[in-house]
Design an enzyme around this catalytic site. Structure first.
Site, PDB file in Angstrom:
ATOM      1  N   CYS A 113      -6.053   9.210  -8.309  1.00 58.81           N
ATOM      2  CA  CYS A 113      -4.993  10.021  -7.679  1.00 58.81           C
ATOM      3  C   CYS A 113      -3.972  10.539  -8.690  1.00 58.81           C
ATOM      4  O   CYS A 113      -3.202  11.449  -8.374  1.00 58.81           O
ATOM      5  CB  CYS A 113      -4.286   9.205  -6.608  1.00 58.81           C
ATOM      6  N   HIS A 252       2.473  12.232  -4.742  1.00 56.78           N
ATOM      7  CA  HIS A 252       1.093  12.066  -4.271  1.00 56.78           C
ATOM      8  C   HIS A 252       1.137  11.690  -2.794  1.00 56.78           C
ATOM      9  O   HIS A 252       1.925  10.840  -2.385  1.00 56.78           O
ATOM     10  CB  HIS A 252       0.408  10.968  -5.090  1.00 56.78           C
ATOM     11  N   ASN A 282      -5.218  11.733   2.322  1.00 58.86           N
ATOM     12  CA  ASN A 282      -5.097  11.486   0.880  1.00 58.86           C
ATOM     13  C   ASN A 282      -6.210  12.257   0.162  1.00 58.86           C
ATOM     14  O   ASN A 282      -7.377  11.918   0.293  1.00 58.86           O
ATOM     15  CB  ASN A 282      -5.220   9.982   0.638  1.00 58.86           C
TER      16      ASN A 282
HETATM   17  N1  ACO Z   1      -8.325   1.601  13.132  1.00 64.16           N
HETATM   18  C1  ACO Z   1      -7.988   0.502  13.825  1.00 64.16           C
HETATM   19  N2  ACO Z   1      -7.801  -0.688  13.241  1.00 64.16           N
HETATM   20  C2  ACO Z   1      -7.930  -0.767  11.906  1.00 64.16           C
HETATM   21  C3  ACO Z   1      -8.277   0.349  11.132  1.00 64.16           C
HETATM   22  C4  ACO Z   1      -8.468   1.569  11.799  1.00 64.16           C
HETATM   23  N3  ACO Z   1      -8.796   2.704  11.139  1.00 64.16           N
HETATM   24  N4  ACO Z   1      -8.337  -0.028   9.848  1.00 64.16           N
HETATM   25  C5  ACO Z   1      -8.027  -1.329   9.810  1.00 64.16           C
HETATM   26  N5  ACO Z   1      -7.806  -1.778  11.054  1.00 64.16           N
HETATM   27  C6  ACO Z   1      -7.457  -3.126  11.460  1.00 64.16           C
HETATM   28  C7  ACO Z   1      -7.875  -4.146  10.440  1.00 64.16           C
HETATM   29  O1  ACO Z   1      -9.241  -4.478  10.591  1.00 64.16           O
HETATM   30  C8  ACO Z   1      -6.963  -5.301  10.780  1.00 64.16           C
HETATM   31  O2  ACO Z   1      -7.508  -5.991  11.879  1.00 64.16           O
HETATM   32  P1  ACO Z   1      -7.569  -7.594  11.893  1.00 64.16           P
HETATM   33  O3  ACO Z   1      -6.136  -8.030  11.771  1.00 64.16           O
HETATM   34  O4  ACO Z   1      -8.191  -7.884  13.210  1.00 64.16           O
HETATM   35  O5  ACO Z   1      -8.395  -7.944  10.708  1.00 64.16           O
HETATM   36  C9  ACO Z   1      -5.691  -4.615  11.261  1.00 64.16           C
HETATM   37  O6  ACO Z   1      -6.052  -3.257  11.558  1.00 64.16           O
HETATM   38  C10 ACO Z   1      -4.576  -4.639  10.253  1.00 64.16           C
HETATM   39  O7  ACO Z   1      -5.080  -4.257   9.012  1.00 64.16           O
HETATM   40  P2  ACO Z   1      -4.142  -4.205   7.770  1.00 64.16           P
HETATM   41  O8  ACO Z   1      -4.966  -3.897   6.577  1.00 64.16           O
HETATM   42  O9  ACO Z   1      -3.296  -5.415   7.727  1.00 64.16           O
HETATM   43  O10 ACO Z   1      -3.223  -2.961   8.155  1.00 64.16           O
HETATM   44  P3  ACO Z   1      -1.999  -2.395   7.387  1.00 64.16           P
HETATM   45  O11 ACO Z   1      -0.853  -2.362   8.270  1.00 64.16           O
HETATM   46  O12 ACO Z   1      -1.834  -3.006   6.031  1.00 64.16           O
HETATM   47  O13 ACO Z   1      -2.455  -0.873   7.146  1.00 64.16           O
HETATM   48  C11 ACO Z   1      -3.437   0.531   5.441  1.00 64.16           C
HETATM   49  C12 ACO Z   1      -3.656  -0.583   6.450  1.00 64.16           C
HETATM   50  C13 ACO Z   1      -3.087   1.797   6.207  1.00 64.16           C
HETATM   51  C14 ACO Z   1      -4.715   0.737   4.663  1.00 64.16           C
HETATM   52  C15 ACO Z   1      -2.280   0.125   4.522  1.00 64.16           C
HETATM   53  O14 ACO Z   1      -2.516  -1.114   3.939  1.00 64.16           O
HETATM   54  C16 ACO Z   1      -2.068   1.134   3.455  1.00 64.16           C
HETATM   55  O15 ACO Z   1      -1.597   2.210   3.712  1.00 64.16           O
HETATM   56  N6  ACO Z   1      -2.360   0.814   2.192  1.00 64.16           N
HETATM   57  C17 ACO Z   1      -2.223   1.750   1.104  1.00 64.16           C
HETATM   58  C18 ACO Z   1      -3.559   2.235   0.838  1.00 64.16           C
HETATM   59  C19 ACO Z   1      -3.613   3.652   0.396  1.00 64.16           C
HETATM   60  O16 ACO Z   1      -2.875   4.523   0.763  1.00 64.16           O
HETATM   61  N7  ACO Z   1      -4.594   3.863  -0.418  1.00 64.16           N
HETATM   62  C20 ACO Z   1      -4.912   5.128  -0.881  1.00 64.16           C
HETATM   63  C21 ACO Z   1      -5.365   5.086  -2.264  1.00 64.16           C
HETATM   64  S1  ACO Z   1      -4.090   4.575  -3.321  1.00 64.16           S
HETATM   65  C22 ACO Z   1      -3.062   5.768  -3.316  1.00 64.16           C
HETATM   66  O17 ACO Z   1      -3.431   6.888  -3.199  1.00 64.16           O
HETATM   67  C23 ACO Z   1      -1.644   5.395  -3.424  1.00 64.16           C
END
Ligand code: ACO
Length: 325
Positions: A113, A252, A282
């Site tokens: 990214c 970003h 993203n």
């Molecule tokens: N739909 C429904 N439920 C989902 C989904 C979905 N698409 N994806 C995950 N879940 C569930 C998980 O399985 C989990 O369930 P469980 O508790 O029964 O296991 C629950 O939702 C919570 O998951 P978490 O990972 O704890 O959710 P969180 O609130 O952390 O959000 C997310 C997840 C959106 C990925 C967050 O961690 C995030 O934004 N991280 C940054 C990642 C990012 O942006 N990466 C991009 C590349 S890096 C960059 O560009 C900066």
């Protein structure tokens, strides 16, 4: 000292729009979950004729048109990408061919990214040495080809697109003021995409499950906010500037919650950030130049405004750049 300035911008997005409601029919997810966790409502998905280099070329043509330059005026082409349609030659060479940029040398940067920002940082060093150069810096991705569409943790977050800028020597009082890039390869397994299986039997990975993006979302989130804040503080301190003196921040576009946490941490009013993640998801290296092009064409980047760019991605890689538009 010769400074570098962005003289034009362009962007290109695939036609097909994939909404959260479409995703509800493909995997166990909901519009509510995706919107509340990421801010994303729709993303673009590339089809035939919209391969990474084609999107990149199309964004480049728009930047050339805005600059009033022809392809033969380009001296160098650098493309930030991790998803070119072929591994060799570079996406930049395909763009060079399609544009007919016969006087340019061309290569890619793999910094996930942060690829566009790394490219801009490198272009600045060339312009410092020779302000007469015209350099095309692109971020272009086809991430939809590299997400596991069964993995709801990742597939809802990414999209495809390309953005481009042309940089050259700055007119007095304008141009890049400061920039600082960072990497930490020790954390690479928190966000990574393994390559296709090796054909060399000695190095082949047994039971290879394909070339997909894998991500430890929560760890990435926490690290991204901290790293972006540090990079921004670093470049501001370099110039003795306060965050209040920055007019527009083009970050970003990974996730609205990352951007809100960053704004909270640095006491930045959210209105200062140009945000379009809700439309495109993203798009990795493409996200900053797409946003920059939108902000530019919307008239938000008037001459003299202080513009801050910041990125974070796989590697980990991150950085910030400060420009006087
Ligand atoms: N739909 C429904 N439920 C989902 C989904 C979905 N698409 N994806 C995950 N879940 C569930 C998980 O399985 C989990 O369930 P469980 O508790 O029964 O296991 C629950 O939702 C919570 O998951 P978490 O990972 O704890 O959710 P969180 O609130 O952390 O959000 C997310 C997840 C959106 C990925 C967050 O961690 C995030 O934004 N991280 C940054 C990642 C990012 O942006 N990466 C991009 C590349 S890096 C960059 O560009 C900066």
């Amino acid at each position: 000292m010769n400074r570098m300035m962005i003289i034009s911008t362009g962007s290109a997005l695939p036609e097909r729009v994939l909404t959260n409601f479409d995703l509800e029919k493909m995997i166990e997810t909901s519009d509510e979950w995706i919107t509340s966790r990421s801010g994303i409502k729709t993303r673009r998905i590339a089809g035939k004729g919209e391969e990474t280099s084609k999107l990149a070329t199309s964004a480049a043509r728009k930047a050339l048109e805005m600059a009033g330059l022809g392809p033969e005026d380009l001296d160098m082409i650098v493309v930030g990408t991790i998803t070119s349609e072929i591994a060799m030659p570079s996406c930049a060479c395909l763009v060079q061919k399609d544009l007919g940029a016969v006087n340019a040398f061309a290569f890619d940067i793999n910094s996930a990214c942060s690829g566009f920002l790394y490219g801009l940082d490198l272009a600045e060093k060339y312009i410092k040495a020779n302000p007469d150069l015209n350099i095309l810096v692109i971020g272009a991705e086809n991430l939809s080809a590299h997400v596991n569409w069964q993995d709801r943790n990742t597939c809802v977050l990414f999209g495809d697109g390309a953005g481009a800028v042309i940089v050259s020597g700055a007119t007095p009082g304008r141009g890049m003021i400061a920039g600082k890039m960072f990497s930490d390869g020790r954390l690479h397994e928190l966000l990574w995409m393994n390559s296709a299986p090796s054909l060399n039997p000695a190095t082949a990975i047994p039971d290879h499950d394909g070339s997909y993006i894998k991500m430890a979302g929560r760890d990435v989130f926490k690290y991204a906010v901290r790293a972006l804040a540090e990079a921004i503080t670093y470049v501001l301190n370099q110039e003795g500037l306060d965050i209040d003196e920055v007019d527009v921040i083009v970050p970003h576009q990974a996730n609205i919650r990352i951007l809100k946490s960053l704004a909270d941490r640095l006491n930045i009013p959210l209105e200062k950030l140009y945000i379009n993640v809700y439309k495109y998801g993203n798009t990795s290296a493409a996200s900053i130049p797409i946003a920059l092009d939108e902000a530019n064409r919307a008239g938000l980047l008037q001459e003299g405004k202080i513009v801050l760019l910041c990125a974070f991605g796989g590697g980990f890689t991150w950085g910030a750049s400060l420009l006087r538009w």
